[in-house]
Design a protein around this motif. Structure first.
Motif, PDB file in Angstrom:
ATOM      1  N   ASP A 165     -61.314  22.813 -19.003  1.00 36.16           N
ATOM      2  CA  ASP A 165     -60.649  22.460 -20.254  1.00 36.16           C
ATOM      3  C   ASP A 165     -61.660  22.054 -21.329  1.00 36.16           C
ATOM      4  OD1 ASP A 165     -61.438  20.191 -18.935  1.00 36.16           O
ATOM      5  OD2 ASP A 165     -59.651  19.006 -19.455  1.00 36.16           O
ATOM      6  N   TYR A 167     -64.608  23.728 -24.046  1.00 37.96           N
ATOM      7  CA  TYR A 167     -64.919  24.993 -24.678  1.00 37.96           C
ATOM      8  C   TYR A 167     -66.154  24.865 -25.569  1.00 37.96           C
ATOM      9  CZ  TYR A 167     -60.204  26.082 -23.115  1.00 37.96           C
ATOM     10  OH  TYR A 167     -59.085  26.270 -22.343  1.00 37.96           O
ATOM     11  N   TYR A 246     -57.420  24.762 -27.648  1.00 34.57           N
ATOM     12  CA  TYR A 246     -58.401  23.836 -28.193  1.00 34.57           C
ATOM     13  C   TYR A 246     -57.773  22.508 -28.612  1.00 34.57           C
ATOM     14  CZ  TYR A 246     -60.566  28.411 -28.359  1.00 34.57           C
ATOM     15  OH  TYR A 246     -61.019  29.652 -28.027  1.00 34.57           O
ATOM     16  N   ALA A 249     -57.633  20.419 -25.497  1.00 32.52           N
ATOM     17  CA  ALA A 249     -58.823  20.479 -24.649  1.00 32.52           C
ATOM     18  C   ALA A 249     -59.469  19.100 -24.543  1.00 32.52           C
ATOM     19  CB  ALA A 249     -59.824  21.481 -25.221  1.00 32.52           C
TER      20      ALA A 249
END
Length: 367
Positions: A165, A167, A246, A249
Motif C-alpha cells: 500500500d 507507491y 493513492y 495509501a
C-alpha cells in the motif's frame, strides 16, 4: 567447390578447371568451356598438379608499399586528440578535412586526403567532430539524495522494504509545448519519400504539460496548464491523491527535481500539509536524469510533439490526453538498471578523475 552454393566465384571457376582436366579435356577445350584464357587454364592445372587443393588459393602478393608510415598515422591521431585552441587553430572542433590540412601544414605528410584521415580515426573510434556536454557534481548531499531515489526505485526506503500500500510517483513539468500551425498541410510518407513538414508556421501559443508517473505500475497522470508554478503543480498532486489507491495509501512518495514549483523544504511541508500520506523526495541538484518521468517526456516528445503541427493549443491538449490513455493501456514499467552500486562506482571514478586532473595541474604549475 564447383557446385557449392557458398563457394566464391573465383574458387568455383578454378574447381571447374580441375574437373574438366580430370575428364581428360585439353586446355583449349577447358578455356572454351570456362571462358578463361588458355594460359590461365594451364596455370591452375599446373598449380593443382603440384600442390593439390592449396594450389587453388591465391598466393600472397606484396601489393603497393604503404604511402604513410606508422609514425605519421600516430601523429595525425595525436593531433585529433588535441583541442584546436591548444594548437592555435581558430576552430571549435576538428573535422577530417581540417585535420588533413593541418597535417600538411605541420609537415607531418606532404599530402593526405580527408578520407584517409577518416579511415585512420575509425581504427580507434575517434570522432573529434562530435562532443558531449557534462557537469560536475555540485550538490554536497548528492550521494544521500541519489541513493534515496534509487532505493525507492528498488522499493525500499530508509532500509525498509515498501509495503503493497505504498507507491512511488515521479513528477515533473514539460514546459513550452508550442502549437505550430504549418502554412501548408503535412504530407504523409510516400514511395521513396519521407514525411514532409512545411518549414514555415504560425505560432498558436504554448502550454505546460505536468505529469506524474507511477514507477512500479507504469501509470501516468497528466495535466495541461497555461504555465508552471506552485498552484499548477499542486493541482496535479490533487488530481492524483484524490483518487484510489493513492488516497487511502499508507505513503505515496513524490520524486521531484529542484524546479521552482517544488523546491526545498517549503514544498515538502506544503505537500504534507495538503496530503499527510504524501512524502516529497528531491533528486540532487542537476540530476534530473534520476527522475523516471523524464523518460516518459522523451517518449512524448518523439511520438506526440515532433514534428510539431497543431492548429491550436486545444488540439495539443487533446493529443496529449489521448496519448496518455493509449500509453496507460499498453505501457510496462521502465527497466531501470542503475543501482546504488552503480552510483558508488560512478562517484569513485569521478573522484579518481578529479584527483588525476589535480595532480596534472600541480605538475604543470611546478614545471
Amino acid at each position: 567447390m564447383a557446385y557449392g552454393h557458398k563457394t566464391p566465384h573465383q574458387a568455383r571457376v578454378r574447381a571447374h578447371v580441375v574437373l574438366h582436366a580430370a575428364r581428360g579435356h585439353s586446355n583449349a577445350r577447358i578455356a572454351r568451356e570456362t571462358g578463361l584464357h588458355v594460359d590461365t587454364v594451364r596455370t591452375w592445372r599446373g598449380r593443382f598438379a603440384e600442390e593439390g587443393m592449396p594450389g587453388l588459393a591465391d598466393r600472397r602478393r606484396p601489393g603497393r608499399p604503404p604511402s604513410f608510415t606508422a609514425l605519421q598515422v600516430a601523429q595525425v591521431k595525436a593531433l585529433a586528440c588535441q583541442l584546436p585552441a591548444e594548437t592555435g587553430t581558430p576552430l571549435s572542433c576538428w573535422s577530417c578535412p581540417e585535420l588533413a590540412r593541418e597535417a600538411a601544414e605541420r609537415g607531418i605528410a606532404t599530402f593526405v586526403s580527408a578520407s584517409t584521415v577518416r579511415r585512420w580515426l575509425a581504427q580507434d573510434v575517434l570522432k573529434p567532430w562530435q562532443h558531449r556536454s557534462w557537469i560536475f557534481i555540485t550538490d554536497p548531499g548528492f550521494r544521500a539524495k541519489a541513493g534515496r531515489v534509487l532505493d525507492l526505485y528498488a522499493r525500499t526506503f530508509d532500509g525498509v522494504a515498501l509495503g503493497v500500500d505504498e507507491y512511488v510517483l515521479s513528477a515533473d513539468e514539460k514546459t513550452s509545448i508550442q502549437a505550430r500551425c504549418r502554412c501548408h498541410p503535412t504530407l504523409p510518407p510516400g514511395r521513396a519519400r519521407a514525411m514532409r513538414v512545411n518549414h514555415t508556421y504560425g505560432r498558436g501559443g504554448s502550454l505546460a504539460y505536468l505529469a506524474a508517473y507511477d514507477v512500479h505500475h507504469a501509470k501516468v497522470f497528466g495535466r495541461t496548464e497555461p504555465r508552471t508554478g506552485i498552484d499548477p503543480f499542486m493541482n496535479l498532486v490533487a488530481k492524483v491523491m484524490n483518487q484510489e489507491p493513492y488516497a487511502s495509501a499508507k505513503r505515496v512518495f513524490w520524486i521531484v527535481d529542484n524546479g521552482s514549483s517544488h523546491r526545498g523544504q517549503k514544498a515538502a511541508d506544503r505537500l504534507a500539509a495538503a496530503f499527510p500520506n504524501a512524502v516529497m523526495v528531491h533528486t540532487p541538484v542537476h540530476a534530473s536524469w534520476l527522475n523516471q518521468v523524464e523518460i516518459y517526456f522523451s517518449v512524448v516528445q518523439r511520438k506526440v510533439v515532433s514534428p510539431n503541427d497543431f492548429t491550436d493549443l486545444a488540439q495539443v491538449g487533446d493529443r496529449l490526453r489521448a496519448f496518455e490513455d493509449r500509453y496507460n493501456a499498453m505501457a510496462q514499467p521502465f527497466q531501470w538498471k542503475f543501482t546504488t552500486s552503480d552510483l558508488d562506482e560512478l562517484l569513485a571514478r569521478l573522484d579518481r578523475h578529479t584527483a588525476d586532473r589535480q595532480e596534472e595541474s600541480s605538475v604543470a604549475l611546478a614545471a
